[in-house]
Design an enzyme around this catalytic site. Structure first.
Site, PDB file in Angstrom:
ATOM      1  N   HIS A 168       0.833  -1.197   0.000  1.00 63.00           N
ATOM      2  CA  HIS A 168       0.000   0.000   0.000  1.00 63.00           C
ATOM      3  C   HIS A 168       0.871   1.252   0.000  1.00 63.00           C
ATOM      4  O   HIS A 168       2.001   1.229   0.497  1.00 63.00           O
ATOM      5  CB  HIS A 168      -0.897   0.056   1.246  1.00 63.00           C
ATOM      6  CG  HIS A 168      -2.081  -0.843   1.200  1.00 63.00           C
ATOM      7  ND1 HIS A 168      -2.419  -1.699   2.237  1.00 63.00           N
ATOM      8  CD2 HIS A 168      -3.035  -1.036   0.250  1.00 63.00           C
ATOM      9  CE1 HIS A 168      -3.525  -2.353   1.928  1.00 63.00           C
ATOM     10  NE2 HIS A 168      -3.918  -1.971   0.729  1.00 63.00           N
ATOM     11  N   CYS A 255      -3.286   0.802   9.600  1.00 58.49           N
ATOM     12  CA  CYS A 255      -4.269  -0.204   9.188  1.00 58.49           C
ATOM     13  C   CYS A 255      -5.307  -0.502  10.266  1.00 58.49           C
ATOM     14  O   CYS A 255      -6.422  -0.934   9.965  1.00 58.49           O
ATOM     15  CB  CYS A 255      -3.567  -1.518   8.844  1.00 58.49           C
ATOM     16  SG  CYS A 255      -2.171  -1.381   7.735  1.00 58.49           S
TER      17      CYS A 255
END
Length: 260
Positions: A168, A255
């Site tokens: 990511h 996250c």
């Protein structure tokens, strides 16, 4: 709220499920220890609460091993929330599970309908724009649909590119204040942060780039002493949180929560 990119009154988290051992991973570096992960997750949540923020703690989802990583399911902004469309097929159902929690706190909730894909881990909201990194989990169609949504709220979005082999965009960067970014050298070298103040993580401590600024604290994964020292010397109040188990599933500090 003077700086909505770093000052928050709420966060949403989800407790890890016992199925976490089946979570996705780019490379197998070991099976997560649920007991250790629960302990670390508790420290993470307690730190968010220390700032005075309300933390909405959702129950585990055994059917979705990666559901502890709530950030990928939504983008939370002052204007509204946007439900994402994950690029990993096994995670698609997590979005519907998150929707009721978001509708309980937001009047305006939009959704990425597809066919494109986009995950929250690829989105960095700064003081001046929304940066979205194209990656294996976020494609051009997903970015384009998000552009249409946020433009209705008068917000600027800029598409950038995540380095090859990096899951990511925020695996390699985080926001320290509205104009300061913590980044790996490899990501900064792409030129995506031109005009920002950029602090580099120490060589060999690239995983420390995924930290979060939450009110007065910077939550940084433990085990990266040179980066933590640099942040403290730069005037940030650093809280180190063990992330050994989440790291086995390519997860980090950002996250584990939705922040708004």
């Amino acid at each position: 709220m003077s700086n909505p990119t770093i000052e928050f009154t709420r966060a949403i988290t989800r407790r890890p499920a016992s199925s976490i051992t089946e979570g996705l991973r780019a490379e197998d570096i070991g099976t997560p220890d649920l007991g250790q992960m629960l302990k670390d997750h508790g420290h993470y949540v307690a730190t968010l609460k220390r700032t005075g923020a309300e933390v909405i703690e959702l129950p585990p989802l055994e059917d979705y091993p990666d559901a502890v990583f709530v950030e990928d399911t939504a983008l939370c902004l002052p204007q509204g929330a946007v439900l994402m469309r994950p690029g990993a097929p096994s995670r698609m159902g997590e979005v519907d599970e998150m929707e009721p929690a978001l509708r309980s706190v937001y009047d305006d909730v939009r959704r990425i309908e597809g066919p494109g894909h986009i995950e929250g881990g690829d989105i960095l909201v700064t003081g001046r724009e929304i940066l979205v990194g194209r990656s294996d989990r976020t494609d051009a169609a997903g970015v384009a649909e998000l552009v249409d949504i946020v433009s209705e709220w008068g917000l600027k979005l800029r598409e950038v590119f995540t380095p090859p082999g990096v899951l990511h965009f925020k695996t390699d960067c985080s926001l320290l204040d509205p104009d300061t970014i913590l980044s790996t050298k490899r990501l900064d070298a792409s030129g995506c942060f031109e005009g920002y103040r950029v602090l580099h993580v120490a060589e060999g401590e690239e995983a420390a780039a995924n930290s979060i600024r939450f009110n007065q604290f910077v939550l940084c994964p433990a085990g990266f002493p040179r980066t933590a020292a640099m942040l403290r010397e730069s005037g940030f109040d650093v809280v180190e949180v063990n992330n050994s188990e989440c790291a086995k599933l390519d997860g980090g500090m950002s996250c584990l929560s939705l922040r708004f």
